[in-house]
Write a protein that holds these residues in place. Structure first.
Motif, PDB file in Angstrom:
ATOM      1  N   UNK A   7      12.354 -85.091 -49.181  1.00  0.00           N
ATOM      2  CA  UNK A   7      13.068 -84.500 -48.054  1.00  0.00           C
ATOM      3  C   UNK A   7      14.226 -85.389 -47.628  1.00  0.00           C
ATOM      4  N   UNK A   8      13.989 -86.685 -47.585  1.00  0.00           N
ATOM      5  CA  UNK A   8      15.048 -87.615 -47.190  1.00  0.00           C
ATOM      6  C   UNK A   8      16.208 -87.598 -48.181  1.00  0.00           C
ATOM      7  N   UNK A   9      15.897 -87.268 -49.442  1.00  0.00           N
ATOM      8  CA  UNK A   9      16.950 -87.198 -50.459  1.00  0.00           C
ATOM      9  C   UNK A   9      17.640 -85.841 -50.475  1.00  0.00           C
ATOM     10  N   UNK A  10      17.194 -84.916 -49.600  1.00  0.00           N
ATOM     11  CA  UNK A  10      17.883 -83.638 -49.489  1.00  0.00           C
ATOM     12  C   UNK A  10      17.153 -82.457 -50.095  1.00  0.00           C
ATOM     13  N   UNK A  29      -3.941 -78.325 -44.943  1.00  0.00           N
ATOM     14  CA  UNK A  29      -3.396 -79.563 -44.380  1.00  0.00           C
ATOM     15  C   UNK A  29      -2.100 -79.936 -45.082  1.00  0.00           C
ATOM     16  N   UNK A  30      -2.101 -79.862 -46.416  1.00  0.00           N
ATOM     17  CA  UNK A  30      -0.904 -80.184 -47.187  1.00  0.00           C
ATOM     18  C   UNK A  30       0.241 -79.250 -46.806  1.00  0.00           C
ATOM     19  N   UNK A  35       5.362 -77.991 -44.053  1.00  0.00           N
ATOM     20  CA  UNK A  35       6.081 -77.066 -43.172  1.00  0.00           C
ATOM     21  C   UNK A  35       6.691 -77.814 -41.984  1.00  0.00           C
ATOM     22  N   UNK A  36       5.929 -78.742 -41.434  1.00  0.00           N
ATOM     23  CA  UNK A  36       6.409 -79.510 -40.275  1.00  0.00           C
ATOM     24  C   UNK A  36       7.574 -80.426 -40.630  1.00  0.00           C
ATOM     25  N   UNK A  37       7.709 -80.758 -41.922  1.00  0.00           N
ATOM     26  CA  UNK A  37       8.853 -81.558 -42.369  1.00  0.00           C
ATOM     27  C   UNK A  37      10.136 -80.740 -42.400  1.00  0.00           C
ATOM     28  N   UNK A  60       1.576 -68.415 -38.471  1.00  0.00           N
ATOM     29  CA  UNK A  60       1.974 -69.543 -37.631  1.00  0.00           C
ATOM     30  C   UNK A  60       2.925 -70.476 -38.375  1.00  0.00           C
ATOM     31  N   UNK A  61       2.768 -70.551 -39.700  1.00  0.00           N
ATOM     32  CA  UNK A  61       3.577 -71.453 -40.520  1.00  0.00           C
ATOM     33  C   UNK A  61       4.160 -70.625 -41.679  1.00  0.00           C
ATOM     34  N   UNK A  62       4.984 -69.655 -41.315  1.00  0.00           N
ATOM     35  CA  UNK A  62       5.401 -68.647 -42.288  1.00  0.00           C
ATOM     36  C   UNK A  62       6.138 -69.255 -43.482  1.00  0.00           C
TER      37      UNK A  62
END
Length: 312
Positions: A7-10, A29-30, A35-37, A60-62
């Protein structure tokens, strides 16, 4: 940690697949942490483990999309292929629940001899539900074991016929006729003696904008092939792995055996297919060549039949 580094690399998109991802005990959990990232998530699944509780959780986490594989269009086909006749009803139930919940769904199907009779009904199911249906008529040979005589795979001629059946099901008649005309006219061997004198490289997204990490933590450009190399992003920094991988993809020649072939517009040679068929990325794959020749032959026969009908 790897996902966070990506994610940090785009990295924007992530496809969770398997096997069956919902079998993984820690899947929720994974998925939730990814999703939260802020990563845009896709899921490949056969749908049989998706119940009402799962759908409510996904709301909730579509995800951006859920791709559900249909192995046939009846319980009998599922019994024959999967050993569980109720798999069809469970998969269809999942498709309908996800659609009603507003979660985007796409139907995937891979055609093999055991479900060949279901092609039209699978496509019609997608039409009835207003869903995109993606149908594959080429089946990869086994890559983790030796090939066997009873592998579920069409002959080249059968695969070609299934490909054209798929097009007839999905295209309006006038569009299909135009495709036949356009394709058959293009099948003359190129007269450009310099075609293929330059080096050719992989030109799909693999190793350019996408990568694959398998269950062993091994990173490759494509999930179907180890070419051009394998990296270990759980051992080395992700940035270093990605840089070396994409550099190699952009600098390693491929498709030497297909240079100058005038049938490429029909064949669309894929590195993963050629590697699976031949063990290299530079040879022609005889099975794929036979499929292409058969498609062209069958298209010409269809054109003749259509012309004869029009003259009546």
């Amino acid at each position: 940690e790897l996902a966070e580094s990506c994610r940090q690399e785009g990295m924007l998109f992530l496809l969770l697949t398997g096997g069956e991802p919902f079998l993984y005990p820690g899947f929720r959990e994974l998925y939730t942490r990814l999703h939260e990232m802020g990563i845009i998530l896709y899921i490949n699944t056969n749908g049989t483990m998706i119940d009402e509780d799962t759908v409510q959780w996904l709301r909730q986490y579509a995800p951006a999309r859920v791709n559900i594989t249909l192995y046939g269009s009846s319980g009998e086909t599922y019994r024959r292929i999967c050993g569980h006749a109720d798999g069809y009803d469970r998969a269809m139930g999942a498709i309908r629940m996800l659609k009603e919940a507003g979660i985007p769904v796409v139907i995937n199907a891979s055609m093999i001899p055991e479900n060949a009779d279901d092609l039209e009904s699978i496509i019609q199911t997608g039409k009835d539900l207003g869903l995109n249906t993606r149908v594959a008529t080429y089946m990869f040979p086994p890559v983790r074991r030796d090939r066997e005589a009873d592998d579920s795979r069409f002959t080249a001629e059968e695969s070609a016929a299934m490909y054209l059946r798929k097009l007839r099901c999905t295209m309006p008649r006038d569009e299909y006729c135009a495709y036949l005309d356009r394709s058959t006219k293009a099948q003359s061997v190129t007269s450009d003696d310099n075609w293929g004198s330059h080096e050719e490289f992989m030109n799909c997204r693999a190793g350019r904008s996408t990568f694959w990490v398998n269950w062993e933590g091994r990173m490759t450009a494509c999930g179907m092939v180890d070419f051009p190399l394998v990296k270990e992003p759980f051992v080395q920094p992700f940035r270093d792995c990605w840089q070396e991988l994409t550099d190699r993809v952009r600098s390693t020649p491929v498709l030497g055996g297909c240079s100058g072939c005038g049938k490429r517009d029909i064949c669309h040679p894929c590195i993963a297919m050629i590697y699976a068929e031949t063990g290299t990325v530079d040879q022609r794959a005889p099975y794929m060549c036979r499929i292409t020749d058969s498609i062209i032959e069958q298209m010409k026969l269809e054109q003749e039949e259509m012309s004869h009908e029009e003259r009546k």
